[in-house]
Structure formats: C-alpha cells, structure tokens
Design a protein around this motif. Sequence first.
Motif, PDB file in Angstrom:
ATOM      1  N   ARG A 140       0.828  -1.206   0.000  1.00  0.00           N
ATOM      2  CA  ARG A 140       0.000   0.000   0.000  1.00  0.00           C
ATOM      3  C   ARG A 140       0.866   1.261   0.000  1.00  0.00           C
ATOM      4  NH1 ARG A 140      -3.170  -1.344   3.953  1.00  0.00           N
ATOM      5  NH2 ARG A 140      -4.364  -2.631   2.524  1.00  0.00           N
ATOM      6  N   LYS A 144       0.961   4.015  -2.957  1.00  0.00           N
ATOM      7  CA  LYS A 144       0.764   5.440  -2.680  1.00  0.00           C
ATOM      8  C   LYS A 144       1.890   6.266  -3.276  1.00  0.00           C
ATOM      9  CE  LYS A 144       0.039   8.722   1.111  1.00  0.00           C
ATOM     10  NZ  LYS A 144      -0.064   8.890   2.596  1.00  0.00           N
ATOM     11  N   VAL A 292      -7.080   5.510  -0.747  1.00  0.00           N
ATOM     12  CA  VAL A 292      -5.845   6.259  -1.007  1.00  0.00           C
ATOM     13  C   VAL A 292      -5.986   7.088  -2.277  1.00  0.00           C
ATOM     14  CG1 VAL A 292      -3.413   6.009  -1.676  1.00  0.00           C
ATOM     15  CG2 VAL A 292      -4.325   4.667   0.222  1.00  0.00           C
TER      16      VAL A 292
END
Length: 301
Positions: A140, A144, A292
């Motif tokens: 993750r 990002k 996100v």
Amino acid sequence: MDTFKLTTGISPTYKITKVNFEEKTLKEEPYVKKQVNKVSYYAVCPECDNPIQIVGLQKNTIESGSNPYGRHNKGDVTDLALYSEIDYLECPFSNPSWTKKPGKRSSKSPLANKMLLNMRNYFDCAIKLLQEMTGLKISRNLAKQLLENYLLDEGWLYRQATLNNIPWILGESSPAIPLFGQYIYKNSALFHSIQDKCADIVLEPAGFSEDLVQIRNKPGQFIKLEFIFCNHQQNIKGESMQEMIDFWVFRKGNTESDGTIFRKTIPIEANDFIDLIQEVGSEHRDEKLLAVAKELTENYM
C-alpha cells in the motif's frame, strides 16, 4: 485503424470485421444510421475516445480493399461520442505519419480528464495488473508512492497516455524506486533473476504469505537495487498499433550489462486492463487502495 469499441471510457476493444461489428452492435442506433442516400456505420476509437466511421463494411474500398477499417469522424455522433479536436490530434491514428510530439497534452483534453477519473476509480486494478506482469508485490505504501509521483508529474497529460495503458503510465511517471525491503513473488522470473545474479541479497520468506519473499541485504553487505518503467513505445504498423514498455531492475548507478539484474519488455494489449477490471468485479475491490486514490486525487479533479 483496425479496432473499435462500443462506448467511450474504459471498455473492450474488438477487431473490425463485418461479423464483429454486426454481432456487437446488433446493427442498432447509434452504430448504424440511415442518411438520405446511404447507411453509415459508427463506433468509438480505442485510443482517443472520438467517434469513428467504419469504412468498407459492406463493400470493398480503394483504401482498404476487402478489409473494413475505422476512420475518425470529425463531428459528434449523437448518443455515441462527442468529438474532441484536441484528442484527435494526439491520436496515433490521426494521420499516417503520426509521431509523438514532445511535451504534454492540453489540460483541456476530455480524454485526459477521463484518464484521471479512471485512475481514481480503478487504482486497485491498475496496481494488480502491474503486480501480475512484473512479479513485484506492490504494498500500500509503494502504491501510494507511485500515485503521488503520477500526480506530481501529471501522468494523465502524457501524450502517449490512453485509457488502455493507465497502469503503465502510473509506472512510467515514477523515477527510480529502491527495491530494498520490497516483496516479490516466489518463482516469478524476477525472483529467479535476483536469486541468480545477486549473491549479496537475501530473499527472506514473508511471514504473512508463502508466495512472497522480501529483499534484504546479507549481513555486512550493502547493495542498492532500483526499478523503473521505461522505453514506452507505440508503433503504428498499417492499421494496427503495437505498444510495449520495459520493467527494469538494476544496481543503483550501474546500467551496464553487469548492473542489469532483470529487464522485461511487456506488451501492452488493448484489453488487458478492462479484462482485469471485469475479472475483479465489484465484490473483490481493494477498498483501502481506493481510499488512497480518492484522497490523493481530490485536489486534481
């Protein structure tokens, strides 16, 4: 061009044949329109989302012989697609001598805005496709980082960006990223290449998955591996386009033959992204990645 799609946005691409056109459109409006002295056939360009006219579907033409082909329609087609001159001029099929211009496309491009919107809506699918094609597990935090780079460099305004290659522009818009501490899939080509060429690297089993290993340095060793997506090519051959990009892992600061650890040329097929979106469906989305994407793109929409 030798392919078409039925709707604007991310949708499947089909080869232009009489059978395909008739079966996919059912010969209904807005794809078939009666005019005063003729019947015209329409669809959507897979590259620029503009309306196209299908030429030679029912009879041979001088240009195409026995093969029907798509030609941009310089005007809106009601209930099908709006025409954008900005996106037409950027399209690889806009003229036979098309070459990619330097710089970025206009921020007023309708296609660019669609790409940014779909990056937000299908960010998790873009990450999943990158993982499947490279062997790299994208955490993750790494996801990002990729999206932050994409937004910073306005990847949706790249002239070579299309709705079909959204995942690859996401990768291409990032500078070199360290591999230390990242996870890769066991028994992938990337795994075997690192295992064979990097004696100073330890591939530690991941405690949370039998399919993954983590890239670590051996005690007393210090090596920096990095990866990039590069050498993005779009080549027009006749009425078709061939597209590809390289995924490259190398020792930092060393791109000579002994510095390259892994390099893979990945063909970019028109339906790869939409096929994966359909495969994932609506019930197996990564909501955390989507959150996100929603947060990071909020100020760009």
